[in-house]
Design an enzyme around this catalytic site. Structure first.
Site, short mmCIF file in Angstrom:
data_model
loop_
_atom_site.label_atom_id
_atom_site.label_comp_id
_atom_site.label_asym_id
_atom_site.label_seq_id
_atom_site.Cartn_x
_atom_site.Cartn_y
_atom_site.Cartn_z
N LYS A 35 2.21 -9.92 7.46
CA LYS A 35 1.06 -9.69 8.32
C LYS A 35 -0.25 -9.80 7.57
CE LYS A 35 3.53 -5.83 10.60
NZ LYS A 35 4.47 -5.43 9.52
N GLY A 36 -0.20 -9.67 6.26
CA GLY A 36 -1.43 -9.49 5.47
C GLY A 36 -2.44 -10.62 5.61
N GLU A 93 -1.94 -17.07 2.06
CA GLU A 93 -1.53 -15.72 1.67
C GLU A 93 -2.76 -14.85 1.48
OE1 GLU A 93 0.64 -13.64 1.55
OE2 GLU A 93 2.57 -14.31 0.78
N ASP A 94 -2.59 -13.56 1.68
CA ASP A 94 -3.67 -12.64 1.34
C ASP A 94 -3.67 -12.31 -0.14
OD1 ASP A 94 -1.18 -11.50 1.92
OD2 ASP A 94 -2.03 -9.51 2.19
N ASP A 127 1.13 -11.45 -6.01
CA ASP A 127 1.37 -10.37 -6.97
C ASP A 127 2.39 -10.90 -8.00
OD1 ASP A 127 0.97 -7.20 -7.01
OD2 ASP A 127 3.06 -7.60 -7.41
N LYS A 143 -3.34 -11.37 -8.40
CA LYS A 143 -3.21 -10.42 -9.52
C LYS A 143 -2.46 -11.13 -10.63
CE LYS A 143 -2.91 -5.98 -7.06
NZ LYS A 143 -1.99 -4.87 -6.66
N PHE A 176 -3.97 -0.70 -6.65
CA PHE A 176 -3.71 -0.66 -5.21
C PHE A 176 -4.97 -1.08 -4.48
CE2 PHE A 176 -0.51 2.25 -6.70
CZ PHE A 176 0.52 2.13 -5.80
N ASP A 236 -2.53 -3.84 3.61
CA ASP A 236 -2.19 -2.46 3.95
C ASP A 236 -1.79 -1.63 2.75
OD1 ASP A 236 0.36 -3.86 3.57
OD2 ASP A 236 1.29 -2.04 4.35
N ARG A 264 -5.46 -1.88 7.21
CA ARG A 264 -5.64 -3.33 7.40
C ARG A 264 -6.96 -3.63 8.09
NH1 ARG A 264 -0.57 -5.85 6.36
NH2 ARG A 264 1.24 -4.65 6.98
C1 PRP Z 1 2.38 -8.92 0.36
C2 PRP Z 1 1.56 -10.20 0.36
C3 PRP Z 1 2.53 -11.24 -0.10
C4 PRP Z 1 3.44 -10.47 -1.03
C5 PRP Z 1 3.03 -10.74 -2.44
O1 PRP Z 1 3.07 -8.81 1.55
O2 PRP Z 1 1.07 -10.49 1.65
O3 PRP Z 1 3.28 -11.79 0.97
O4 PRP Z 1 3.27 -9.08 -0.75
O5 PRP Z 1 3.88 -10.10 -3.34
P1 PRP Z 1 4.70 -10.89 -4.44
O6 PRP Z 1 3.80 -11.93 -5.03
O7 PRP Z 1 5.04 -9.80 -5.45
O8 PRP Z 1 5.94 -11.46 -3.83
P2 PRP Z 1 3.84 -7.50 2.03
O9 PRP Z 1 5.29 -7.60 1.62
O10 PRP Z 1 3.08 -6.29 1.55
O11 PRP Z 1 3.81 -7.62 3.61
P3 PRP Z 1 2.57 -7.64 4.65
O12 PRP Z 1 1.82 -8.94 4.40
O13 PRP Z 1 3.23 -7.63 5.99
O14 PRP Z 1 1.71 -6.43 4.41
#
Ligand code: PRP
Length: 186
Positions: free
Chosen positions: A43-44, A99-100, A103, A131, A152, A159, A165
């Site tokens: 969703k991000g 992507e938002d 990580d 990051k 964070f 979120d 959000r």
């Molecule tokens: C977040 C973000 C990426 C993922 C990145 O999504 O939107 O999809 O984590 O992490 P990574 O690089 O360690 O794989 P999240 O799982 O928090 O879901 P959301 O977008 O629904 O909040």
């Protein structure tokens, strides 16, 4: 009120708008003459995508995929479950994945591999935030908003424990919020 949980604002609304407009202009130049398919990872990425596409003056289509990565509270395992797949095939299409936040990179590595197996004409990656310190796998990012420290962060679609959000800016959270340990960290 959400604001009481905010520690510092990293990017306020004007800063986000400026950067999103720059990214939109670059994407518009790069894809001129081609039909673009923009795919958001829910969703991000929803808020970023909504603003970004309004800065791209080209014919484009939008689709979404929802993915969740199995893992513990703070770290994804790299095993990604597709909760909602794309509505349309991407074979032969010029795909821009939005992507938002990147990580560890594990979610995007999985999704990019999955998308490549569907035979798009091209596949590029655009993220608002990165990051780099946390990266576990190599990801080529074609368009990036900002690098951020390993903290964070919330807001502008992102979120903590499904909340925040709707903050219009990107901010760090007070440690007292996440040390209570209610939710997953990002
Ligand atoms: C977040 C973000 C990426 C993922 C990145 O999504 O939107 O999809 O984590 O992490 P990574 O690089 O360690 O794989 P999240 O799982 O928090 O879901 P959301 O977008 O629904 O909040």
């Amino acid at each position: 009120m959400l604001e009481k949980d905010v520690k510092d604002i990293l990017f306020d609304e004007p800063a986000l708008a400026r950067r999103v407009a720059e990214l939109g202009r670059r994407i518009e130049e790069d894809y001129r003459g081609r039909e673009l398919l923009v795919i958001g990872v829910l969703k991000g990425a929803n808020v970023f995508l909504g603003d970004l596409i309004r800065q791209i003056g080209l014919d484009l289509e939008v689709d979404f995929i929802a993915a969740s990565s199995y893992g513990n509270a703070t770290e994804s395992s790299g095993v990604v479950r597709i909760l909602k797949d794309l509505d349309y095939p991407i074979e032969g299409r010029h795909v821009l994945l939005i992507e938002d936040l990147i990580d560890t990179g594990l979610t995007l590595q999985y999704l990019a591999e999955n998308f490549r197996s569907r035979g798009p004409a091209s596949l590029k990656i655009c993220t608002l935030l990165d990051k780099p310190e946390r990266r576990k796998v190599d990801i080529t990012v074609d368009y990036k908003g900002f690098d951020i420290p390993d903290e964070f962060i919330v807001g502008y679609g992102i979120d903590y424990s499904q909340k925040y959000r709707n903050l219009p800016y990107i901010a760090t959270l007070k440690p007292s919020v996440y040390s209570q340990g209610a939710g997953e960290a990002r």
